[in-house]
Design a protein around this motif. Structure first.
Motif: not given
Lengths: 309, 235
Positions: A5-6, A140-146
């Protein structure tokens, strides 16, 4: 943290920027069948001019919100680069309009070298850093940093693409651009001032490139007189991937290339057992370019090459 | 006074002299034909009129000199050319092609009325107005090219070989339309290889051969001329 995801997020951000630059390549190719290799450098000059203005603004008005400072930089750099692109077309390409196609191509490479050197003289060989004035909020979004910046880049890029799409499909100028791309002679017969349409194409491409240039320097935190080269090559690859001359193709190709590159960089270590690291990420754009040229030269959305000739 | 007056028009490509000094004129409301074999210089003459190739000589439209003007500027003065091979924009829709014909006009209502008018003249185009023009048949493309040129409300319409490459039935249809357009008061200069057709519909004609005008006169007289009959009408 989920690496897939990231990297997907990172790829979309990078891909939006590629797509914006690729639009400039594809629009000019669509109309002139010219690969404007100087377009990457116009992007770089845009970033440099904007950064200079941002530096000055941040110095004299330290209380001004970062977003406004960056906006100020962009608003100065856009007309500057529009003028630059207008001049390049008029001085370097227009006299060669009827010359064999190799001549303007070589001229484009020449212009690109001139602009690089000019930028080196003005801004030096060092990296110019992007001042830390933009908010660094992260989600944090679905395990990703945005980051907020990433969201802003993608949203702004998509807005610009939608705007360009409307311009090309719905306006009188856009219709004239599409007509000119199909036949310059017949467009003239309709009363279209083709020279003006070609200038407009260069100018619009340059304005979009400035925004892309500022995005990329804000994203990486720096700009450099040489940054236009690799960015330009990748955007060109993206345009070819989507089908050069095709505007939707440039958008799709850019996003796709960004994602391929990011995922490639994310997994290349695992695939090669640690032999190659993520700094090989640039390789993927060129794998894609070669693959497209070998297996589908017309690109994903392009027409058959025979139709164009 | 003539609408179009050409004197001593010469056109050359490099060392090749395609048109070697010709005089002709078109008066308002006339339908004039320019006939001749392949390579006689007919298409070059039309391209010269529109500034697509450069010419020397004296070319006047409504008394104004056209020589040296850019094509789009000539079009703005009221000339329209339907080029050889039709020149439709294949990746634009039929409706968009018509809009391109009205590119220089700003009167929305007038454009709308003329579009309706074009669809009346060519009902086939109305059925296909959302289609890409490249998907039309050859005859339909010719209709579109003529309709598109009319959208600019030209005071002089030039047609380059409107019958070329079309089936006989379609050729007749196109020529019926041309006659109808002429009846409505549009001035026309038509270049045609098919002398038979050309002399039937026109009032006057010029016969071109190797870059010069060999004969000219009223079409009905030319149609009876033994020289013409032998060379162009297959007698």
């Amino acid at each position: 943290m989920d690496i897939f995801t990231q990297q997907l997020v990172n790829g979309l951000v990078l891909g939006s920027i590629y797509a914006l630059v690729a639009l400039g390549y594809t629009m000019v190719y669509g109309i002139l069948e010219l690969i404007n290799f100087a377009h990457g450098e116009v992007t770089m000059i845009g970033a440099m001019v904007a950064l200079s203005v941002i530096g000055v603004l941040a110095g004299v008005a330290p209380d001004l919100p970062g977003v406004l400072v960056v906006l100020g930089g962009i608003l100065v750099a856009i007309p500057a680069c529009m003028l630059l692109a207008f001049g390049i077309e008029k001085i370097a390409y227009r006299p060669l309009r009827k010359a064999p196609r190799l001549a303007p191509l070589i001229t484009a490479i020449g212009v690109s070298i001139i602009l690089q050197n000019l930028a080196m003289l003005i801004w030096g060989r060092q990296y110019v850093s992007f001042p830390e004035i933009l908010p660094t909020t992260k989600f944090e979004f679905l395990g990703a940093h945005i980051s907020l910046l990433q969201i802003a880049i993608v949203v702004l890029a998509l807005t610009i693409m939608a705007g360009l799409w409307l311009l090309v499909e719905k306006t009188r100028l856009g219709r004239a651009m599409r007509a000119t791309a199909q036949s310059r002679e017949v467009a003239e017969l309709m009363g279209v001032n083709v020279d003006r349409v070609i200038s407009a194409t260069f100018i619009i491409g340059a304005a979009i490139a400035v925004i892309a240039g500022v995005m990329v320097s804000a994203y990486y935190g720096l700009a450099h007189y040489y940054m236009g080269f690799m960015l330009g090559l990748k955007a060109f690859s993206a345009a070819v991937l989507g089908g050069i001359g095709n505007i939707a193709g440039a958008m799709l190709g850019g996003l796709l290339l960004g994602v391929i590159e990011a995922l490639g960089a994310g997994y290349i270590g695992d695939i090669t057992g640690g032999f190659l690291g993520s700094h090989y990420q640039d390789v993927f754009a060129f794998f894609v370019l070669i693959g497209v040229l070998v297996f589908r030269p017309s690109g994903l959305l392009g027409e058959r090459v025979a139709n164009r000739a | 006074m003539s609408l179009l007056m050409a004197q001593g028009i010469k056109i050359s490509y490099g060392g090749i002299h395609a048109v070697r000094g010709i005089d002709f004129e078109v008066a308002k409301g006339e339908l004039v034909c320019l006939i001749g074999a392949n390579g006689a210089g007919k298409s070059s003459t039309l391209k010269g009129l529109l500034g697509l190739v450069s010419h020397s000589g004296d070319l006047r439209f409504n008394g104004e000199r056209l020589t040296g003007l850019a094509t789009h500027a000539i079009v703005a003065r009221g000339l329209a050319l339907v080029p050889e091979g039709r020149g439709i924009f294949g990746r634009l829709t039929v409706a968009e092609n018509l809009d391109m014909g009205a590119y220089l006009r700003r009167d929305r209502d007038g454009i709308k009325a003329d579009r309706t008018r074009a669809y009346e003249l060519f009902p086939r185009l109305a059925e296909r107005n959302k289609q890409l023009a490249g998907t039309l048949s050859g005859g339909e493309q010719q209709m579109l090219a003529i309709a598109r040129a009319l959208m600019g409300r030209p005071s002089l319409l030039l047609l380059d070989e409107p019958s070329m490459g079309l089936a006989p039935l379609m050729v007749r249809k196109i020529y019926e339309t041309i006659a109808r357009i002429a009846q409505e008061g549009v001035t026309l200069l038509v270049v045609e290889q098919n002398a038979h057709l050309a002399l039937q519909i026109s009032q006057r004609a010029y016969v071109m051969e190797s870059g010069v005008i060999r004969l000219s006169g009223p079409s009905h007289a030319l149609a009876r001329d033994p020289q013409i009959r032998a060379a162009y009408l297959g007698d």
